[in-house]
Design an enzyme around this catalytic site. Sequence first.
Site, mmCIF file in Angstrom:
data_model
loop_
_atom_site.group_PDB
_atom_site.id
_atom_site.type_symbol
_atom_site.label_atom_id
_atom_site.label_comp_id
_atom_site.label_asym_id
_atom_site.label_seq_id
_atom_site.Cartn_x
_atom_site.Cartn_y
_atom_site.Cartn_z
ATOM 1 N N ALA A 1 -20.547 -11.888 -23.961
ATOM 2 C CA ALA A 1 -20.489 -13.220 -24.757
ATOM 3 C C ALA A 1 -20.358 -14.374 -23.971
ATOM 4 C CB ALA A 1 -19.358 -12.952 -25.800
ATOM 5 N N VAL B 1 -16.353 -9.513 -24.581
ATOM 6 C CA VAL B 1 -15.770 -10.551 -24.210
ATOM 7 C C VAL B 1 -16.937 -10.889 -23.046
ATOM 8 C CG1 VAL B 1 -14.315 -12.173 -22.962
ATOM 9 C CG2 VAL B 1 -13.694 -10.144 -24.650
ATOM 10 N N ASP B 2 -17.343 -10.192 -21.908
ATOM 11 C CA ASP B 2 -17.875 -10.407 -20.909
ATOM 12 C C ASP B 2 -19.371 -10.813 -21.137
ATOM 13 O OD1 ASP B 2 -15.635 -9.560 -19.589
ATOM 14 O OD2 ASP B 2 -16.551 -7.637 -19.116
ATOM 15 N N CYS C 1 5.442 -6.215 1.356
ATOM 16 C CA CYS C 1 5.468 -4.780 1.348
ATOM 17 C C CYS C 1 4.892 -3.910 2.601
ATOM 18 C CB CYS C 1 5.345 -4.224 0.111
ATOM 19 S SG CYS C 1 5.953 -2.388 -0.050
ATOM 20 N N TYR C 2 4.185 -3.294 2.428
ATOM 21 C CA TYR C 2 3.206 -2.630 3.382
ATOM 22 C C TYR C 2 2.672 -3.563 4.516
ATOM 23 C CZ TYR C 2 0.312 0.517 6.311
ATOM 24 O OH TYR C 2 -0.686 1.191 7.250
ATOM 25 N N LYS D 1 -10.871 -10.744 -15.457
ATOM 26 C CA LYS D 1 -11.050 -11.002 -17.060
ATOM 27 C C LYS D 1 -10.299 -12.000 -17.651
ATOM 28 C CE LYS D 1 -12.590 -8.286 -20.405
ATOM 29 N NZ LYS D 1 -13.625 -7.577 -20.238
ATOM 30 N N HIS E 1 7.916 -7.674 -4.117
ATOM 31 C CA HIS E 1 6.594 -8.135 -4.622
ATOM 32 C C HIS E 1 6.573 -9.368 -5.470
ATOM 33 C CE1 HIS E 1 4.463 -4.606 -3.680
ATOM 34 N NE2 HIS E 1 5.535 -4.080 -3.623
ATOM 35 N N GLU F 1 4.186 -11.067 -6.642
ATOM 36 C CA GLU F 1 3.216 -10.841 -7.665
ATOM 37 C C GLU F 1 3.511 -10.409 -8.910
ATOM 38 O OE1 GLU F 1 3.377 -9.284 -5.170
ATOM 39 O OE2 GLU F 1 2.145 -7.228 -5.047
ATOM 40 N N GLY G 1 0.759 -1.171 -0.018
ATOM 41 C CA GLY G 1 -0.005 0.043 -0.016
ATOM 42 C C GLY G 1 0.888 1.129 -0.045
#
Length: 516
Positions: A232, A229-230, A85-86, A372, A172, A174, A58
């Site tokens: 569909a 996309v969504d 991290c934070y 997504k 990080h 990620e 953060g």
Amino acid sequence: MDQLHAQQVLILDYGSQYTQLIARRVRELGVYCQIKPGQWAAESISDLAPQAIILSGGPDSVLADGSPRIPAIVFELGVPVLGICYGMQAMMQALGGEVIREGTPEYGPAQVNVLEGGGLLDGVSKELDVWMSHGDQVSKLADGFVTLAANEGTPHAAVGDIKRQYYGIQFHPEVTHTKEGGQILSHFLFDIAKLSKNWQTDRIIEQQIELIRKKVGSDRVLVALSGGVDSAVVAALLYQAIGDQLTCLFVDTGLLRYQEREQVESVFKEHFGMDLHVEDAGDAFFNALAGVNDPEEKRRIIGHEFIRVFDDAVKHLGADIPWLAQGTIYPDVIESAAESGHSEVIKSHHNVGGLPDDMPFELVEPIRELFKDEVRKMGLALGLPKSLIQRHPFPGPGLAVRSLGEVTRDYAAILAKADHCFLSVLQEYDWYDKVSQAFAVFMPVKAVGVKGDARHYGYVIALRAVTTIDFMTADWAPLPVELLQEASHRIIAEVPEVARVVYDITSKPPGTIEWE
Ligand code: XMP
């Protein structure tokens, strides 16, 4: 609790721009997780009963008054905790360690030396390439902790209390720059928290189908296809769940991408055999937009017109459709740190194409738990074509915000063709998937060119291609010169109304992605 959610990780969000990325990584590893605000209520946390907790990074400093603290309940549940991290600094502070602001902040790629595996760093390289982004750092460990990794500037780059299964990492895991980040997260989830993989596309589909059937019974359901996309994926999922009980509606605004309507018809009507109604509303939209130059006014008119056309079409479909299926996805529903006041993230301001709250429907939102990339995987598994699934996002007001000033049917047609030429060349050069969004922009001014031996005045087309993670900031894409050359040749050759093609080299900020 259902089987898919029987095991889950809670991610408490302290406002990092990477929080959603943490969640996506955890899910990619096959474990369900949810993001909740960093100060989420203690009862809610214990009700959720997570098997492990991750504390995000953060922008705050734990040294500042009023900076967010870790709820005490986190350390009362007896589950493994990973602070990033934070999250690591706030955990240290909560457990009796110390944090200081010293030296120069560390941003970007760095190397740390692994001193001890401690379960978390087992088997990773001794010299670990990581991504750092911090000003403060831990100066004294809380009781029970040992240092697992360090470098010159960060003496406690990774720490662990192996007995209590509390871990902290300053870097990080990620982000892809931390090359072995996936392995570190995997150690946390599977070796430390002893979770098993249960979050997989085919199981999510099976579960959603069951839930949809239970929810709607033998009722009819309407889904509004947008070409994106969504919606569909929602339609494909609903069709698998309830077949002919599903009705699809597609509004052709005249402002769509090249042959978008034909593609929607070919996929949903011809390939799947769904009950698809296409509302041919181009005239209504162009009439409403005649003489309108202001971009925000264009957006307002399109939003208004869309609702009117949709309402009308629904009336024609009959009164017996109680359900509307919507493609709401997880990033739209995350109760983000922004809402609890701790995030620097600016929320998207766009909701054109949305439907009003007072429509006479109950909602079905079968992908509201998915990111997504998970929606895309589901779409492919449901048999939707890759060309539809991998499509770049397209704004609700469509070509209207890419044709500067007043948009007419002629301008939209020129733009759609030029855009198609550009996107086809991007595909040929294998660049379509390397950029986040690419499109052509139409400028209603005439520039001189030469065709044959004669002077020729034609319109100007600008090409835009950007790379971005979150669409809040973006870089213009350094497309190869040959690609740009080819795109320019094709547009001039295939769209005779165009005399010039230019490439937009503006980042966001200061520019925006769209031109209007
Ligand atoms: P900007 O131009 O604000 O765009 O940098 C950021 C992202 O939002 C999309 N965008 C829109 N989407 N309605 C939408 O549904 C809109 O009015 C709208 N304006 C921009 C844009 O395509 C990009 O992905």
